[in-house]
Write a protein that holds these residues in place. Structure first.
Motif, PDB file in Angstrom:
ATOM      1  N   HIS A 239       0.865  -1.174   0.000  1.00 60.66           N
ATOM      2  CA  HIS A 239       0.000   0.000   0.000  1.00 60.66           C
ATOM      3  C   HIS A 239       0.904   1.227   0.000  1.00 60.66           C
ATOM      4  N   LEU A 240       0.662   2.131  -0.924  1.00 63.28           N
ATOM      5  CA  LEU A 240       1.565   3.258  -1.139  1.00 63.28           C
ATOM      6  C   LEU A 240       1.747   4.129   0.101  1.00 63.28           C
ATOM      7  N   ILE A 241       0.640   4.509   0.750  1.00 67.55           N
ATOM      8  CA  ILE A 241       0.737   5.378   1.929  1.00 67.55           C
ATOM      9  C   ILE A 241       1.475   4.661   3.053  1.00 67.55           C
ATOM     10  N   LYS A 242       1.152   3.388   3.242  1.00 68.16           N
ATOM     11  CA  LYS A 242       1.823   2.583   4.260  1.00 68.16           C
ATOM     12  C   LYS A 242       3.326   2.533   4.002  1.00 68.16           C
ATOM     13  N   SER A 243       3.699   2.253   2.769  1.00 72.07           N
ATOM     14  CA  SER A 243       5.124   2.165   2.421  1.00 72.07           C
ATOM     15  C   SER A 243       5.827   3.511   2.605  1.00 72.07           C
ATOM     16  N   TRP A 244       5.136   4.585   2.291  1.00 72.25           N
ATOM     17  CA  TRP A 244       5.727   5.924   2.427  1.00 72.25           C
ATOM     18  C   TRP A 244       5.986   6.267   3.896  1.00 72.25           C
ATOM     19  N   ILE A 245       4.988   5.991   4.769  1.00 73.80           N
ATOM     20  CA  ILE A 245       5.157   6.269   6.191  1.00 73.80           C
ATOM     21  C   ILE A 245       6.293   5.424   6.775  1.00 73.80           C
ATOM     22  N   GLU A 246       6.361   4.158   6.377  1.00 75.99           N
ATOM     23  CA  GLU A 246       7.424   3.282   6.872  1.00 75.99           C
ATOM     24  C   GLU A 246       8.796   3.791   6.459  1.00 75.99           C
ATOM     25  N   SER A 247       8.891   4.340   5.260  1.00 73.33           N
ATOM     26  CA  SER A 247      10.184   4.850   4.780  1.00 73.33           C
ATOM     27  C   SER A 247      10.688   6.019   5.632  1.00 73.33           C
ATOM     28  N   LEU A 248       9.758   6.740   6.266  1.00 70.23           N
ATOM     29  CA  LEU A 248      10.140   7.875   7.106  1.00 70.23           C
ATOM     30  C   LEU A 248      10.804   7.431   8.414  1.00 70.23           C
ATOM     31  N   PHE A 249      10.508   6.192   8.841  1.00 72.20           N
ATOM     32  CA  PHE A 249      10.989   5.740  10.146  1.00 72.20           C
ATOM     33  C   PHE A 249      11.921   4.537  10.074  1.00 72.20           C
ATOM     34  N   ASN A 250      12.344   4.170   8.875  1.00 71.27           N
ATOM     35  CA  ASN A 250      13.301   3.071   8.736  1.00 71.27           C
ATOM     36  C   ASN A 250      14.724   3.594   8.893  1.00 71.27           C
ATOM     37  N   ASN A 251      14.996   4.143  10.068  1.00 70.15           N
ATOM     38  CA  ASN A 251      16.280   4.777  10.348  1.00 70.15           C
ATOM     39  C   ASN A 251      16.471   4.868  11.864  1.00 70.15           C
ATOM     40  N   ARG A 252      17.493   5.611  12.297  1.00 69.61           N
ATOM     41  CA  ARG A 252      17.767   5.747  13.723  1.00 69.61           C
ATOM     42  C   ARG A 252      16.648   6.479  14.463  1.00 69.61           C
ATOM     43  N   THR A 253      16.036   7.418  13.769  1.00 71.25           N
ATOM     44  CA  THR A 253      14.903   8.131  14.374  1.00 71.25           C
ATOM     45  C   THR A 253      13.778   7.159  14.709  1.00 71.25           C
ATOM     46  N   GLY A 254      13.538   6.229  13.800  1.00 68.24           N
ATOM     47  CA  GLY A 254      12.514   5.207  14.041  1.00 68.24           C
ATOM     48  C   GLY A 254      12.877   4.323  15.219  1.00 68.24           C
ATOM     49  N   ASN A 255      14.163   3.970  15.343  1.00 70.50           N
ATOM     50  CA  ASN A 255      14.606   3.162  16.488  1.00 70.50           C
ATOM     51  C   ASN A 255      14.346   3.892  17.811  1.00 70.50           C
ATOM     52  N   TRP A 256      14.725   5.182  17.821  1.00 71.10           N
ATOM     53  CA  TRP A 256      14.522   5.993  19.027  1.00 71.10           C
ATOM     54  C   TRP A 256      13.041   6.133  19.355  1.00 71.10           C
ATOM     55  N   LEU A 257      12.225   6.383  18.342  1.00 70.63           N
ATOM     56  CA  LEU A 257      10.796   6.587  18.548  1.00 70.63           C
ATOM     57  C   LEU A 257      10.138   5.314  19.079  1.00 70.63           C
ATOM     58  N   ASP A 258      10.509   4.172  18.533  1.00 74.35           N
ATOM     59  CA  ASP A 258       9.921   2.912  18.985  1.00 74.35           C
ATOM     60  C   ASP A 258      10.260   2.652  20.454  1.00 74.35           C
ATOM     61  N   ASP A 259      11.515   2.878  20.817  1.00 77.49           N
ATOM     62  CA  ASP A 259      11.934   2.680  22.210  1.00 77.49           C
ATOM     63  C   ASP A 259      11.210   3.653  23.147  1.00 77.49           C
ATOM     64  N   THR A 260      11.078   4.901  22.716  1.00 74.53           N
ATOM     65  CA  THR A 260      10.435   5.922  23.542  1.00 74.53           C
ATOM     66  C   THR A 260       8.961   5.609  23.761  1.00 74.53           C
ATOM     67  N   LEU A 261       8.267   5.202  22.697  1.00 78.24           N
ATOM     68  CA  LEU A 261       6.849   4.862  22.819  1.00 78.24           C
ATOM     69  C   LEU A 261       6.654   3.648  23.719  1.00 78.24           C
ATOM     70  N   MET A 262       7.576   2.695  23.676  1.00 78.26           N
ATOM     71  CA  MET A 262       7.495   1.536  24.555  1.00 78.26           C
ATOM     72  C   MET A 262       7.581   1.968  26.018  1.00 78.26           C
ATOM     73  N   LYS A 263       8.549   2.826  26.338  1.00 78.22           N
ATOM     74  CA  LYS A 263       8.733   3.275  27.714  1.00 78.22           C
ATOM     75  C   LYS A 263       7.529   4.069  28.215  1.00 78.22           C
ATOM     76  N   ILE A 264       7.012   4.951  27.382  1.00 79.75           N
ATOM     77  CA  ILE A 264       5.857   5.767  27.771  1.00 79.75           C
ATOM     78  C   ILE A 264       4.647   4.880  28.055  1.00 79.75           C
ATOM     79  N   THR A 265       4.386   3.937  27.138  1.00 80.90           N
ATOM     80  CA  THR A 265       3.217   3.061  27.289  1.00 80.90           C
ATOM     81  C   THR A 265       3.365   2.135  28.487  1.00 80.90           C
TER      82      THR A 265
END
Length: 326
Positions: A239-265
């Protein structure tokens, strides 16, 4: 061969047959006892599938007939139960009909949720995966995400769920169990998780569910007669929109964001547990949160259920000891 030797040989054969028959009876009672905790009778075929050992069909049939003739179990139409109550069969038939309606809705839900970023598989879990529902039933969903992106996916999906409250559709989006591709094997290995795994109804993501079942072959040690089927799972599509959003976070920023959201939740849920907030089922709210998994805390429901099941089995075997030994 002397007459004495012939009689002794015949007695040994009867004894050898009695021991396995007793074991089959116990297996049958154990299968019925588990589902009896949910007032859910089983069909002949379902009992066989939930046995903890493999047996030939004729021995299984003999054991079922013995249990019925001794009034240890009861048959109502095509259903078998520990309870001598025909209403239990009526309840199941109504529940199966209601479940068929909800499963159709769940397929629509699955088609929507698979389009969310990092979602790789969607399946039906809970009572609905056993084809039972009533007017208060939710659609419980089992979600598999891309590795190391579980918390981004979960956060986006739960933000969406907040919107479903506006149209009173939140019960169709109970996304309560998440794992990612990094850790597909379920950590808790017991009869509860084995049944939950083997009764899952995969909706979307055929390949990832094949990998999931391969990672959980241990269930065959507890349910050797179960056959895992993937016919309901659809292949993953781009899905184009899905693939586009994923491309924005397939990097170190995505790693940091995933870890941060885990801790908050995790912190937020920890506070709910300390405050002893209850969910809709009256159970203390709690989440087991890790990098690769987000699920209801096993201590709050799973452990209690297994303890209750073990107590029920011990009592049942004690009460029926004389009957099933015949």
């Amino acid at each position: 061969m002397s007459r004495h030797h012939y009689i002794q040989t015949a007695q040994n054969k009867v004894y050898q047959k009695t021991i396995p028959l007793l074991k089959i009876k116990r297996n049958i009672l154990a299968a019925l006892a588990y589902f009896d905790m949910f007032d859910y009778p089983l069909t002949y075929g379902e009992i066989f599938l939930f046995l903890e050992n493999k047996y030939c069909q004729s021995d299984f049939n003999d054991a079922v007939n013995c249990l019925i003739s001794s009034s240890t179990i009861f048959q109502f139409d095509k259903f078998y139960s520990l309870k001598n109550d025909p209403n239990i069969a009526t309840r199941r038939n109504k529940g199966n009909a209601k479940a068929a309606e909800l499963i159709n809705k769940a397929r629509d839900v699955g088609r929507l949720l698979i389009k969310f970023p990092y979602v790789r598989g969607v399946g039906i879990s809970g009572s609905l995966s056993k084809c039972y529902a009533d007017d208060k039933s939710d659609i419980d969903l089992f979600i598999i995400t891309e590795k190391n992106r579980l918390w981004i996916a979960r956060t986006i999906m739960h933000c969406f769920k907040k919107l479903t409250f506006l149209i009173n559709k939140q019960h169709h989006y109970c996304m309560n169990y998440y794992i990612d591709e990094q850790q597909l094997q379920i950590v808790e290995k017991n009869i509860y998780t084995a049944i939950e795994i083997d009764t899952l109804i995969p909706l979307e993501g055929d390949t990832v569910f094949e990998q999931f079942y391969a990672a959980n072959v241990w269930t065959r040690g507890l349910l050797p007669n179960r056959t895992l089927r993937l016919s309901t799972a659809k292949p993953l599509r781009k899905h184009l929109i899905k693939s586009w959003i994923e491309s924005l976070f397939n990097n170190r920023t995505g790693n940091w964001l995933d870890d941060t959201l885990m801790k908050i939740t995790a912190n937020r849920w920890h506070k709910k547990t300390l405050m002893k907030k209850l969910n809709m089922r009256g159970t203390v709210m709690g989440m087991a949160a890790s990098k690769h998994c987000a699920k209801p805390d096993p201590v709050n429901f799973q452990t209690r259920l297994i303890n209750r099941y073990q107590y029920k089995l011990n009592s049942l075997f004690h009460e029926t000891e004389d009957k099933i030994a015949q």
